[in-house]
Design an enzyme around this catalytic site. Sequence first.
Site, short mmCIF file in Angstrom:
data_model
loop_
_atom_site.label_atom_id
_atom_site.label_comp_id
_atom_site.label_asym_id
_atom_site.label_seq_id
_atom_site.Cartn_x
_atom_site.Cartn_y
_atom_site.Cartn_z
N SER A 86 0.84 -1.20 0.00
CA SER A 86 0.00 0.00 0.00
C SER A 86 0.88 1.26 0.00
O SER A 86 1.69 1.44 -0.89
CB SER A 86 -0.97 -0.04 1.19
OG SER A 86 -1.89 1.02 1.13
N HIS A 190 -8.21 1.27 -0.88
CA HIS A 190 -8.10 0.33 -2.01
C HIS A 190 -9.47 -0.21 -2.42
O HIS A 190 -9.61 -1.37 -2.79
CB HIS A 190 -7.12 -0.81 -1.68
CG HIS A 190 -5.78 -0.29 -1.27
ND1 HIS A 190 -4.95 0.34 -2.16
CD2 HIS A 190 -5.17 -0.29 -0.06
CE1 HIS A 190 -3.84 0.70 -1.51
NE2 HIS A 190 -3.97 0.35 -0.24
#
Length: 312
Positions: A86, A190
Amino acid sequence: MLVLVAPGQGAQTPGFLTPWLDLPGAADRVAAWSDAIGLDLAHYGTQADADAIRDTAVAQPLLVAAGILSAAALGDIAPDAVAGHSVGEITAAAFAGVLDDTAALQLVRKRGLAMAEAAAVTKTGMSALLGGDPEVTVPHLEKLGLTPANVNGAGQIVAAGTLEELAALEADKPEGVRRVVPLTVAGAFHTRHMAPAVAKLEEAARALTPAGPTVAYVSNKDGRTVATGAEVVSRLVGQVANPVRWDLCMETFKELGVTALVEVCPGGTLTGLAKRALPGVKTLALKTPDDLDAARALIAEHTSAAADTQTA
């Protein structure tokens, strides 16, 4: 073969930056980065409580700063590959020379602010599912309206969605899942909920002048290595609204022949996954400067092994 990896949001804990600022030059570097992004990184990394550093706009630059700082403390190392989970992908972009340190911090500051703003629209969150079969878990999550936002491998998937959807998951776990653990993050990262942040990052990316990666850069979009700086930045923009496929990154580590993995500060999460999914790969997590000597020894062992292989 050595891979250097950087953790994502949720790895931060109160005061975790404190011992690192005692290293020569570290406080000055952090002060300069703080000035460049308008955020007192030293304060948040040493004095702020858990709620303060849970704020997406704070946590993300804090993690990237800690990752860059701890990697620099290892000395002049040359990993064969880099990757990040991430927001850790921005840290990895700095490791690979795609972005300089200041540009990486400026980009992550804008990313954190944009994602915090998107997260404020709807109350959302994320929960880790431990155990279970992805072929069973993923359709179950989708049935509940949730997104498998992080497919981490080693029996772990992170679901993201509204708080109501996550509550339904607690009451109706997929078959084979042992536990559902809420994560200390402030939004459904996400997923489609982050779409508004993508446009702001696209605008920020236009001001960047990325260089080509100097080592193999493994993207958590699909686990593939990325050859150009422009493509790295494009993926950094798109990944905020798309799932993280750390499982595919680890598959690529296998294909590359990785034999050692070092996770920068605040390490622990990715080494834990690697221990389960990459048997035989030596791992080390940088948590405090006390871990530096062991990390250097592992890197030296790797370098020696690589040289022996080349000689043979």
